[in-house]
Write a protein that holds these residues in place. Structure first.
Motif, PDB file in Angstrom:
ATOM      1  N   PHE A 219       0.830  -1.207   0.000  1.00 20.01           N
ATOM      2  CA  PHE A 219       0.000   0.000   0.000  1.00 20.01           C
ATOM      3  C   PHE A 219       0.872   1.268   0.000  1.00 20.01           C
ATOM      4  N   LYS A 220       0.294   2.342  -0.454  1.00 21.16           N
ATOM      5  CA  LYS A 220       0.949   3.644  -0.400  1.00 21.16           C
ATOM      6  C   LYS A 220       0.773   4.199   1.002  1.00 21.16           C
ATOM      7  N   ALA A 221       1.902   4.478   1.661  1.00 18.77           N
ATOM      8  CA  ALA A 221       1.857   4.909   3.060  1.00 18.77           C
ATOM      9  C   ALA A 221       1.596   6.403   3.177  1.00 18.77           C
ATOM     10  N   VAL A 222       0.998   6.787   4.285  1.00 19.45           N
ATOM     11  CA  VAL A 222       0.699   8.194   4.551  1.00 19.45           C
ATOM     12  C   VAL A 222       1.972   9.021   4.599  1.00 19.45           C
ATOM     13  N   ASP A 223       3.064   8.432   5.083  1.00 15.86           N
ATOM     14  CA  ASP A 223       4.325   9.186   5.212  1.00 15.86           C
ATOM     15  C   ASP A 223       5.085   9.312   3.899  1.00 15.86           C
ATOM     16  N   GLY A 224       4.516   8.807   2.801  1.00 17.70           N
ATOM     17  CA  GLY A 224       5.142   8.936   1.494  1.00 17.70           C
ATOM     18  C   GLY A 224       5.841   7.688   1.009  1.00 17.70           C
ATOM     19  N   GLY A 225       6.088   6.723   1.864  1.00 12.49           N
ATOM     20  CA  GLY A 225       6.720   5.472   1.479  1.00 12.49           C
ATOM     21  C   GLY A 225       5.687   4.405   1.176  1.00 12.49           C
ATOM     22  N   TRP A 226       6.049   3.131   1.438  1.00 17.25           N
ATOM     23  CA  TRP A 226       5.107   2.044   1.224  1.00 17.25           C
ATOM     24  C   TRP A 226       4.905   1.309   2.551  1.00 17.25           C
ATOM     25  N   THR A 227       3.825   0.572   2.622  1.00 19.82           N
ATOM     26  CA  THR A 227       3.519  -0.150   3.855  1.00 19.82           C
ATOM     27  C   THR A 227       2.703  -1.402   3.534  1.00 19.82           C
ATOM     28  N   LEU A 228       2.801  -2.387   4.444  1.00 18.75           N
ATOM     29  CA  LEU A 228       1.957  -3.580   4.364  1.00 18.75           C
ATOM     30  C   LEU A 228       0.753  -3.458   5.285  1.00 18.75           C
ATOM     31  N   ASP A 229       0.768  -2.426   6.096  1.00 17.15           N
ATOM     32  CA  ASP A 229      -0.258  -2.229   7.118  1.00 17.15           C
ATOM     33  C   ASP A 229      -1.361  -1.310   6.570  1.00 17.15           C
ATOM     34  N   GLU A 230      -2.552  -1.843   6.431  1.00 18.40           N
ATOM     35  CA  GLU A 230      -3.667  -1.059   5.882  1.00 18.40           C
ATOM     36  C   GLU A 230      -3.964   0.174   6.722  1.00 18.40           C
ATOM     37  N   THR A 231      -3.716   0.097   8.024  1.00 18.66           N
ATOM     38  CA  THR A 231      -4.028   1.236   8.898  1.00 18.66           C
ATOM     39  C   THR A 231      -3.080   2.415   8.670  1.00 18.66           C
ATOM     40  N   ASP A 420       6.369  10.424  -3.912  1.00 11.21           N
ATOM     41  CA  ASP A 420       4.970  10.253  -4.286  1.00 11.21           C
ATOM     42  C   ASP A 420       4.816  10.504  -5.780  1.00 11.21           C
ATOM     43  N   GLY A 421       4.989   9.454  -6.576  1.00 12.23           N
ATOM     44  CA  GLY A 421       4.950   9.594  -8.024  1.00 12.23           C
ATOM     45  C   GLY A 421       3.653  10.148  -8.551  1.00 12.23           C
ATOM     46  N   LYS A 422       2.532   9.700  -7.991  1.00  9.73           N
ATOM     47  CA  LYS A 422       1.240  10.168  -8.485  1.00  9.73           C
ATOM     48  C   LYS A 422       1.044  11.647  -8.197  1.00  9.73           C
ATOM     49  N   LYS A 423       1.439  12.074  -7.002  1.00  4.71           N
ATOM     50  CA  LYS A 423       1.291  13.472  -6.629  1.00  4.71           C
ATOM     51  C   LYS A 423       2.144  14.354  -7.525  1.00  4.71           C
ATOM     52  N   THR A 424       3.356  13.890  -7.859  1.00  7.85           N
ATOM     53  CA  THR A 424       4.251  14.653  -8.713  1.00  7.85           C
ATOM     54  C   THR A 424       3.662  14.841 -10.098  1.00  7.85           C
ATOM     55  N   ALA A 425       3.115  13.765 -10.666  1.00  2.00           N
ATOM     56  CA  ALA A 425       2.529  13.865 -11.994  1.00  2.00           C
ATOM     57  C   ALA A 425       1.415  14.893 -12.016  1.00  2.00           C
ATOM     58  N   LYS A 426       0.617  14.922 -10.942  1.00  2.00           N
ATOM     59  CA  LYS A 426      -0.470  15.884 -10.853  1.00  2.00           C
ATOM     60  C   LYS A 426       0.072  17.312 -10.757  1.00  2.00           C
ATOM     61  N   THR A 427       1.147  17.491  -9.978  1.00  5.06           N
ATOM     62  CA  THR A 427       1.763  18.814  -9.827  1.00  5.06           C
ATOM     63  C   THR A 427       2.321  19.300 -11.141  1.00  5.06           C
TER      64      THR A 427
END
Length: 434
Positions: A219-231, A420-427
């Motif tokens: 998953f895409k983590a809130v802190d900008g990295g990746w995570t296995l934890d859905e929370t 955050d690749g998606k955020k960059t593309a949008k910017t």
């Protein structure tokens, strides 16, 4: 009687006589093979869509499939860097104008010189810079740029002689209904692969950690990295967002491959024309041509003179020809390591031909980098004797506040992209950044 052409050392007198006469060009043709041997694959540059630059050429009366290995523009950049390296090492004193991007808020500080900028003296980075608070356009150099043309090339020679060799078009300068200052290239060089055959594309990777596809989802983590934890994952419509790469297969969303982990099964595909898989070639060939008529079109009236003097014109043109010879000879001796998996070795000697009278066998000359450097030093000294010289001190500009801010924002975009690749593309889409 032998038909073999005698080869001698190129002298300054030969160059001067060629420029004063009717000679057409100085030409050097060098043959190459892949460093891995004949038949080894080399990788050409890729263009839009990952395509190679394929074309057919007529060689010895036969249509031959060729591929571009190094373009005219790329070769010009390599020659300019050869000149820059000689300046930086102290071997050569040439005009260098620098824009210094030195600000604590930048992620990366850097400089760009007139020997690096793609449009040379007319580059937008210079146009949008200033010195001592004075905008480039209002400086002596800026004014010289706008008032120059091939019949008044003295100021360009003084501040940026490479613009007279590799070409320059000040296309944004639309004053008095003109199209701006324009100088044609006086030297062109390129490398092509002859009898080129497309290769095949392969791919595989064995993950040493043994990470499997089923070990996700990622998953895409809130802190900008990746995570296995859905929370800890970014949420969209109360659902965790799977990690994905831009342009990737939707079926791969959330797999370890999206974060560069896991195995890639060995694959092979036949490469169609235009797709990247390398090529094999019969040989590669580098052709460099210095146009003497292009140099003869340049005139150099000295300060206060309405017309140029022949001895000044010849001296300045000789300096430019010697500078071109030095740059072209230098990159040959440096070696043809063009890019990853495109290392070439020479199969012929480095020689120059003087194309003079029609139907006459070209005269051939040898020239090393050190000999070319000495020719250039001698030409510069003779030019000074008749009153034409170039700027020998580096001139340093600072970017305008607006240009500095533009660079800061661009670096911030790149920095954000890493997290955050998606955020960059949008910017990029919203700000107009490419």
């Amino acid at each position: 009687m032998s038909n073999e052409t005698h080869v001698t050392s190129l002298t300054l007198e030969t160059i001067e006589k060629a420029l004063q006469g009717s000679a057409v060009a100085l030409r050097s043709i060098t043959g190459y093979q892949p460093a891995g041997g004949q038949g080894d694959k080399v990788f050409p540059p890729t263009y839009e869509g990952g395509a190679y630059a394929w074309e057919e050429r007529i060689l010895d009366g036969v249509r031959v499939k060729c591929v571009l290995l190094d373009s005219v523009q790329s070769q010009a950049n390599r020659m300019e860097l050869e000149i820059y390296d000689a300046w930086e090492s102290g071997d050569l004193n040439v005009p260098v104008i620098t824009v210094a991007f030195d600000d604590e808020e930048l992620h990366k500080r850097f400089t760009v010189s007139s020997l690096h900028a793609p449009h040379r003296l007319a580059d937008a980075l210079l146009r949008d810079s200033e010195i001592n608070g004075k905008p480039f356009k209002e400086t002596e150099i800026g004014k010289a740029l706008r008032s120059s043309d091939p019949s008044h090339a003295t100021q360009i020679f003084r501040y940026c002689p490479t613009a007279l060799l590799f070409g320059m078009w000040h296309s944004t300068e639309l004053e008095k209904n003109t199209l701006g200052v324009k100088f044609a290239r006086a030297i062109v060089s390129e490398i092509i692969g002859i009898d080129a055959v497309p290769g095949v594309k392969t791919g595989s990777r064995l993950d040493p950690a043994g990470i499997t596809k089923s070990s996700g989802p990622i998953f895409k983590a809130v802190d900008g990295g990746w995570t296995l934890d859905e929370t800890k994952a970014v949420k969209e419509k109360d659902k965790p967002v799977l990690w994905e790469k831009e342009g990737s297969d939707k079926a791969e969303k959330g797999t370890p491959a999206m974060i560069n982990h896991g195995n890639i099964p060995p694959s092979i595909s036949v490469i169609e024309k235009g797709e990247p898989g390398g090529v094999s070639i019969r040989k590669a060939e580098q052709t460099t041509v210095i146009s003497l008529p292009a140099l003869r079109r340049l005139r150099f009236p000295l300060d206060g003179e309405l017309r140029s003097r022949p001895e000044v014109d010849v001296a300045a043109r000789t300096v430019l020809a010697a500078l071109a010879l030095f740059a072209a000879t230098g990159i040959r001796e440096r070696g043809a390591d063009l890019r990853s998996r495109c290392l070439l070795v020479s199969t012929t000697t480095f020689e120059w031909e003087l194309l003079d009278k029609p139907m006459e066998e070209p005269k051939r000359y040898t020239l090393t980098r050190s000999e070319a450097l000495q020719l250039l030093h001698d030409a510069i000294a003779k030019a000074k004797d008749v009153g034409i010289r170039w700027k020998e001190e580096e001139i340093v500009f600072n970017p305008s506040d607006e240009l500095m801010e533009l660079v800061k924002r661009s670096q911030n975009v790149v920095s954000t992209h890493k997290n955050d690749g998606k955020k960059t593309a949008k910017t990029k889409r919203s700000s107009g950044e490419a």
